[in-house]
Design a protein around this motif. Structure first.
Motif, mmCIF file in Angstrom:
data_model
loop_
_atom_site.group_PDB
_atom_site.id
_atom_site.type_symbol
_atom_site.label_atom_id
_atom_site.label_comp_id
_atom_site.label_asym_id
_atom_site.label_seq_id
_atom_site.Cartn_x
_atom_site.Cartn_y
_atom_site.Cartn_z
ATOM 1 N N ASN A 185 12.068 19.038 -5.375
ATOM 2 C CA ASN A 185 11.115 18.975 -6.475
ATOM 3 C C ASN A 185 11.007 17.564 -7.033
ATOM 4 N N THR A 186 12.152 16.899 -7.144
ATOM 5 C CA THR A 186 12.156 15.530 -7.656
ATOM 6 C C THR A 186 11.401 14.606 -6.711
ATOM 7 N N ASP A 187 11.587 14.793 -5.419
ATOM 8 C CA ASP A 187 10.867 14.001 -4.426
ATOM 9 C C ASP A 187 9.367 14.191 -4.567
ATOM 10 N N PHE A 188 8.941 15.437 -4.712
ATOM 11 C CA PHE A 188 7.507 15.691 -4.789
ATOM 12 C C PHE A 188 6.922 15.129 -6.083
ATOM 13 N N GLU A 189 7.657 15.237 -7.157
ATOM 14 C CA GLU A 189 7.203 14.647 -8.412
ATOM 15 C C GLU A 189 7.037 13.138 -8.262
ATOM 16 N N LYS A 190 7.949 12.520 -7.527
ATOM 17 C CA LYS A 190 7.851 11.081 -7.281
ATOM 18 C C LYS A 190 6.625 10.768 -6.438
ATOM 19 N N LEU A 191 6.371 11.604 -5.430
ATOM 20 C CA LEU A 191 5.202 11.405 -4.581
ATOM 21 C C LEU A 191 3.906 11.508 -5.377
ATOM 22 N N ILE A 192 3.839 12.473 -6.273
ATOM 23 C CA ILE A 192 2.651 12.628 -7.120
ATOM 24 C C ILE A 192 2.478 11.405 -8.021
ATOM 25 N N GLU A 193 3.579 10.876 -8.471
ATOM 26 C CA GLU A 193 3.546 9.723 -9.378
ATOM 27 C C GLU A 193 3.116 8.447 -8.660
ATOM 28 N N ILE A 194 3.659 8.194 -7.479
ATOM 29 C CA ILE A 194 3.416 6.908 -6.826
ATOM 30 C C ILE A 194 2.457 6.977 -5.649
ATOM 31 N N GLY A 195 2.246 8.168 -5.072
ATOM 32 C CA GLY A 195 1.503 8.276 -3.827
ATOM 33 C C GLY A 195 0.003 8.413 -3.993
ATOM 34 N N ARG A 196 -0.416 8.827 -5.169
ATOM 35 C CA ARG A 196 -1.853 9.026 -5.379
ATOM 36 C C ARG A 196 -2.504 7.717 -5.830
ATOM 37 N N PRO A 197 -3.618 7.346 -5.225
ATOM 38 C CA PRO A 197 -4.291 6.110 -5.621
ATOM 39 C C PRO A 197 -4.874 6.208 -7.030
ATOM 40 N N PRO A 198 -5.213 5.089 -7.635
ATOM 41 C CA PRO A 198 -5.613 5.077 -9.045
ATOM 42 C C PRO A 198 -6.842 5.916 -9.361
ATOM 43 N N ASN A 199 -7.790 5.997 -8.441
ATOM 44 C CA ASN A 199 -8.970 6.818 -8.740
ATOM 45 C C ASN A 199 -8.617 8.295 -8.834
ATOM 46 N N ILE A 200 -7.681 8.748 -8.004
ATOM 47 C CA ILE A 200 -7.258 10.148 -8.025
ATOM 48 C C ILE A 200 -6.443 10.443 -9.287
ATOM 49 N N LYS A 201 -5.573 9.535 -9.665
ATOM 50 C CA LYS A 201 -4.777 9.726 -10.884
ATOM 51 C C LYS A 201 -5.668 9.782 -12.117
ATOM 52 N N LYS A 202 -6.726 8.979 -12.101
ATOM 53 C CA LYS A 202 -7.660 8.979 -13.230
ATOM 54 C C LYS A 202 -8.471 10.272 -13.276
ATOM 55 N N LEU A 203 -8.927 10.732 -12.120
ATOM 56 C CA LEU A 203 -9.740 11.948 -12.055
ATOM 57 C C LEU A 203 -8.943 13.197 -12.370
ATOM 58 N N PHE A 204 -7.735 13.266 -11.823
ATOM 59 C CA PHE A 204 -6.926 14.482 -11.903
ATOM 60 C C PHE A 204 -5.533 14.154 -12.456
ATOM 61 N N PRO A 205 -5.444 13.770 -13.730
ATOM 62 C CA PRO A 205 -4.164 13.281 -14.270
ATOM 63 C C PRO A 205 -3.044 14.321 -14.277
ATOM 64 N N TYR A 206 -3.380 15.591 -14.303
ATOM 65 C CA TYR A 206 -2.350 16.634 -14.379
ATOM 66 C C TYR A 206 -2.220 17.413 -13.073
ATOM 67 N N SER A 207 -2.832 16.919 -12.018
ATOM 68 C CA SER A 207 -2.858 17.641 -10.751
ATOM 69 C C SER A 207 -1.541 17.528 -9.990
ATOM 70 N N GLN A 208 -1.264 18.561 -9.187
ATOM 71 C CA GLN A 208 -0.122 18.555 -8.275
ATOM 72 C C GLN A 208 -0.589 18.485 -6.816
ATOM 73 N N ALA A 209 -1.824 18.056 -6.615
ATOM 74 C CA ALA A 209 -2.352 17.876 -5.258
ATOM 75 C C ALA A 209 -2.056 16.459 -4.781
ATOM 76 N N LEU A 210 -1.467 16.359 -3.599
ATOM 77 C CA LEU A 210 -1.068 15.051 -3.073
ATOM 78 C C LEU A 210 -2.229 14.448 -2.265
ATOM 79 N N ILE A 211 -3.256 14.003 -2.997
ATOM 80 C CA ILE A 211 -4.398 13.341 -2.370
ATOM 81 C C ILE A 211 -4.063 11.859 -2.228
ATOM 82 N N VAL A 212 -4.174 11.355 -1.011
ATOM 83 C CA VAL A 212 -3.682 10.011 -0.694
ATOM 84 C C VAL A 212 -4.759 9.202 0.028
#
Length: 423
Positions: free
Chosen positions: A4-31
């Motif tokens: 779970n910690t790994d996936f939380e890290k992936l969501i935090e660092i793996g999503r590009p800025p446009n995805i983080k801005k569009l979906f700030p609370y999402s758990q989808a790993l769009i990369v």
């Protein structure tokens, strides 16, 4: 770290800025598309599906299959498809994000704008405005397709539009349209495009060729020319570019396995087959819909859409003169009817796509396990930015606008007839 910690890290660092801005609370790993390409490169002799999401059932089925296979995938739509499908450049990310969160999909997914067509120099001005808007809407990868133009104009259009594309985004370029066995790409024209881009510090992740692929409803012709593809990819190896295979229709599983194992292809577009499978039309090993003795599609009883909706679709097509491959034009007018069907029918539409894509990913493309490799790549880099795979080799002084135009005149190429943007 725990899972779970790994996936939380992936969501935090793996999503590009446009995805983080569009979906700030999402758990989808769009990369970025770069992440997907790197994962397939690490595995080697493997490619993944770029599923053309012409309807929501295709997107659901492809994502479920990738989750089962632990495969990193791409979900895409072509510019032309937005004219006859409910899905387009501006809502594709919304579909993917929503479905991933609903179904608990945790594999990395890239959102690809395929065949962003530049048919003439007049299209460039609008493209400079539109491309940033597409990234604002959640695109994470793009194919700049100026292959309808001459080689010099193709290269110059790619150079001019590159400033509109984020450095972190996946990038595909194209040197050959889908034309079957005519106007085949060569080492000469493919090298011209990639070397010219390299001279301008542009390093595509993929190049799409006309390597004999075609579109159609029946297997015919030689299909994808594996040796030609391997030869071109070998020549381009110093430039760090992999292959994007368009037009997989007309090629059976053995041919596609050869593409995966003998070339540097990491991305394989699949479009019409997924649409047909979602509707319950019989599809053969070549990915082509089957026809009966009267030339009509064979609808499999108990699969895909209900018999009532299929009859509506068939009548509509007949009344509007829609035949064969143009059944794709039923996606938009019938979206509301497809979604209105009872749950068990909707579920079997999705399940049909899931089984078809799972077979491709695991038994044909050798993509299983690449989701884990993609996640590892993100964690290793510690960022959504993968960087580039190659260094600048070419001297920019040799690739000015004037010299590009002169160089293009020396190329020994046959463009062939007008090609096709769709897959």
């Amino acid at each position: 770290m725990g899972i779970n910690t790994d996936f939380e890290k992936l969501i935090e660092i793996g999503r590009p800025p446009n995805i983080k801005k569009l979906f700030p609370y999402s758990q989808a790993l769009i990369v970025s598309g770069k992440v997907i390409d790197r994962a397939l490169s690490v595995k080697g002799k493997a490619m993944t599906i770029a599923a053309n999401g012409r309807n929501s059932f295709v997107i659901r089925g492809a994502l479920l299959a990738a989750q089962r296979a632990d495969a990193a995938i791409i979900v895409e739509i072509a510019k032309s498809e937005s004219t006859y499908c409910p899905v387009n450049f501006y809502n594709l990310a919304l579909y993917v994000d929503s479905i991933c969160n609903e179904l608990g999909i945790t594999i990395p997914v890239a959102i690809h704008a395929d065949h962003y067509g530049i048919k003439s120099e007049d299209d460039i001005s609008f493209a400079r405005m539109e491309i940033p808007s597409m990234f604002d809407a959640g695109v994470t990868s793009i194919a700049v397709d100026a292959s309808h133009m001459t080689d010099d104009k193709n290269l110059l259009a790619n150079i001019e539009l590159n400033s509109c594309i984020p450095n972190w985004a996946g990038l595909e370029t194209e040197v050959g349209e889908i034309k079957g066995n005519q106007g085949l790409s060569t080492v000469d024209d493919a090298s011209f495009l990639i070397q010219g881009l390299n001279a301008h510090d542009i390093f595509p992740d993929w190049i799409a060729l006309n390597n004999g692929s075609s579109h159609g409803l029946e297997a015919s012709g030689q299909g994808i020319q594996v040796d030609l593809t391997a030869e071109i990819h070998k020549a381009l190896e110093p430039y760090g570019v992999n292959g994007a295979q368009h037009g997989t229709s007309g090629n059976n599983s053995d041919r596609l396995r050869e593409i995966a194992s003998k070339t540097r292809t990491t991305k394989a577009n699949v479009a019409t087959a997924l649409q047909m499978v979602s509707w319950g039309v019989e599809v053969n090993d070549y990915g082509n819909a089957q026809l009966d003795g009267n030339g009509d599609f064979i609808k499999v009883q108990g699969q895909g859409v209900s018999a009532e909706i299929w009859e509506r679709m068939r009548r509509y097509a007949e009344e509007h003169g829609i035949k064969g491959g143009n059944y794709k034009k039923l996606n938009l007018p019938f979206e509301i009817f497809l979604c209105a069907q009872e749950e068990k029918v909707r579920k079997r539409m999705v399940k049909g796509v899931e089984e078809f894509v799972y077979h491709l990913l695991v038994d044909v493309f050798n993509a299983q396990g690449t989701a884990t490799l993609a996640k590892e790549a993100i964690l290793k880099v510690g960022s959504h930015e993968m960087g580039v795979k190659a260094k600048k080799i070419e001297d920019s002084d040799n690739w000015t606008r004037e010299k590009i135009i002169e160089r293009a005149k020396t190329l020994d190429v046959d463009k062939g007839p007008e090609g096709d943007f769709d897959d």
